[in-house]
Enzyme design. Structure first.
Site, PDB file in Angstrom:
ATOM      1  N   THR A 121       0.769  -1.190   0.059  1.00 33.81           N
ATOM      2  CA  THR A 121       0.086  -0.016   0.015  1.00 33.81           C
ATOM      3  C   THR A 121       0.738   1.239  -0.089  1.00 33.81           C
ATOM      4  O   THR A 121       1.936   1.248   0.313  1.00 33.81           O
ATOM      5  CB  THR A 121      -0.700  -0.077   1.455  1.00 33.81           C
ATOM      6  OG1 THR A 121      -0.078  -0.045   2.398  1.00 33.81           O
ATOM      7  CG2 THR A 121      -1.771  -1.092   1.172  1.00 33.81           C
ATOM      8  N   VAL A 124       2.621   2.392   3.468  1.00 35.24           N
ATOM      9  CA  VAL A 124       3.864   1.650   4.109  1.00 35.24           C
ATOM     10  C   VAL A 124       4.491   0.954   2.886  1.00 35.24           C
ATOM     11  O   VAL A 124       5.916   1.487   2.829  1.00 35.24           O
ATOM     12  CB  VAL A 124       2.863   0.271   4.798  1.00 35.24           C
ATOM     13  CG1 VAL A 124       4.104  -0.818   5.049  1.00 35.24           C
ATOM     14  CG2 VAL A 124       2.211   0.717   5.880  1.00 35.24           C
ATOM     15  N   CYS A 125       3.982   0.126   2.067  1.00 33.19           N
ATOM     16  CA  CYS A 125       5.002  -0.271   1.043  1.00 33.19           C
ATOM     17  C   CYS A 125       5.604   0.544   0.126  1.00 33.19           C
ATOM     18  O   CYS A 125       6.674   0.152  -0.490  1.00 33.19           O
ATOM     19  CB  CYS A 125       4.346  -1.361   0.307  1.00 33.19           C
ATOM     20  SG  CYS A 125       3.630  -2.710   1.536  1.00 33.19           S
ATOM     21  N   ILE A 126       5.029   1.786  -0.082  1.00 36.47           N
ATOM     22  CA  ILE A 126       5.696   2.839  -1.054  1.00 36.47           C
ATOM     23  C   ILE A 126       6.207   3.748  -0.321  1.00 36.47           C
ATOM     24  O   ILE A 126       7.617   4.436  -0.674  1.00 36.47           O
ATOM     25  CB  ILE A 126       4.632   3.419  -1.933  1.00 36.47           C
ATOM     26  CG1 ILE A 126       4.328   2.198  -2.825  1.00 36.47           C
ATOM     27  CG2 ILE A 126       4.803   4.569  -2.634  1.00 36.47           C
ATOM     28  CD1 ILE A 126       5.496   1.736  -3.891  1.00 36.47           C
TER      29      ILE A 126
END
Length: 213
Positions: A121, A124-126
Site C-alpha cells: 500500500t 507503508v510499502c511505497i
C-alpha cells in the site's frame, strides 16, 4: 511559480527504472480509498509501459504465503520474465531495507538514478522505500493511483511524507505524457495506445461507485 517549476526534474524513458512493489491480491484488499479496478488497470498500464518501451522493471512481493497472497496475475501475464525474477521478501516492510531487493535494484538500474515507483500500500510499502531511496540520491517519482491505502487520510499522509523527502507524485495518465512527450513519435504512440486500452477504455468500471458519471 516559475522559479518553483524550474526546479522540477522531468523523467524520460531511457534514464528511468520502474519498481512495482507488492501488487498482491491480499494487499489489494487492504486498500479502501480508491476502487480496486482502478488500481489494477493503472498497474497494468505501468507494466505495459515498461514492457513495450523496454524500461528496466523489477517486481517484489512480501510473504506471499500469508495474507498478502501472490502477485496479481496480470503482472505474471504481462511481465512473465520479471515475475519469475521477482524478489520475494520475507517480511521486511521497507523493501529498501531488504539487502536482496536493494542489490537487485542497483544491478537493474546500472547507475540510473530516476526511479518510477508504485505499489500496495502507499502508506507503508511505497512511502518508506521512496523516502529511503531519496536519502541515497535517487530521483523518485511515485505513481499514486497505481496503489492505494486503507483510508484517504493514510494516503494523503503518505504523500506528504514522501514529498517532504524529495519524491514527486504523479498519476498514470500524467506519467504517459511526461515519458511520451509527443504522441506522434513511436514511443508516444505506444504510450497513448496503452492509456486508451487500459485506462480510458475502462473508465466506467474504474469509477463505478465513486460518484462519477
Amino acid at each position: 511559480m516559475s522559479k518553483i517549476m524550474s526546479k522540477v526534474k522531468y523523467f524520460n524513458i531511457k534514464d528511468s527504472v520502474m519498481l512495482l512493489i507488492d501488487h498482491q491480491v491480499g494487499t489489494l484488499g487492504f486498500c479502501r480509498n480508491i476502487p480496486h479496478k482502478m488500481i489494477i488497470q493503472n498497474t497494468r498500464a505501468l507494466a505495459r509501459f515498461a514492457k513495450e518501451l523496454n524500461m528496466p522493471v523489477l517486481l517484489t512481493s512480501s510473504q506471499e504465503e500469508r495474507a498478502q497472497g501472490p502477485l496479481l496475475d496480470d503482472l505474471k501475464k504481462i511481465l512473465p520474465e520479471a515475475y519469475e525474477a521477482r524478489v520475494k521478501r520475507g517480511g521486511i516492510a521497507n523493501a529498501w531495507d531488504d539487502p536482496a531487493y536493494k542489490s537487485a535494484v542497483q544491478k537493474l538500474a546500472g547507475g540510473k538514478k530516476d526511479i518510477i515507483m508504485a505499489g500496495l500500500t502507499n502508506d507503508v510499502c511505497i512511502a518508506y522505500p521512496a523516502v529511503s531511496m531519496c536519502a541515497e540520491g535517487y530521483n523518485v517519482l511515485v505513481v499514486q493511483d497505481a496503489g492505494g491505502s486503507p483510508s484517504q487520510m493514510a494516503d494523503d499522509t503518505a504523500r506528504r511524507f514522501w514529498e517532504r523527502a524529495g519524491a514527486r507524485t504523479i498519476t498514470v495518465n500524467a506519467l504517459a505524457c511526461e515519458l511520451g512527450k509527443d504522441w506522434s513519435t513511436p514511443e508516444g504512440g505506444k504510450m497513448i495506445g496503452i492509456v486508451m486500452e487500459e485506462i480510458i477504455g475502462h473508465l466506467d468500471e474504474m469509477t463505478k461507485g465513486i460518484g462519477v458519471k
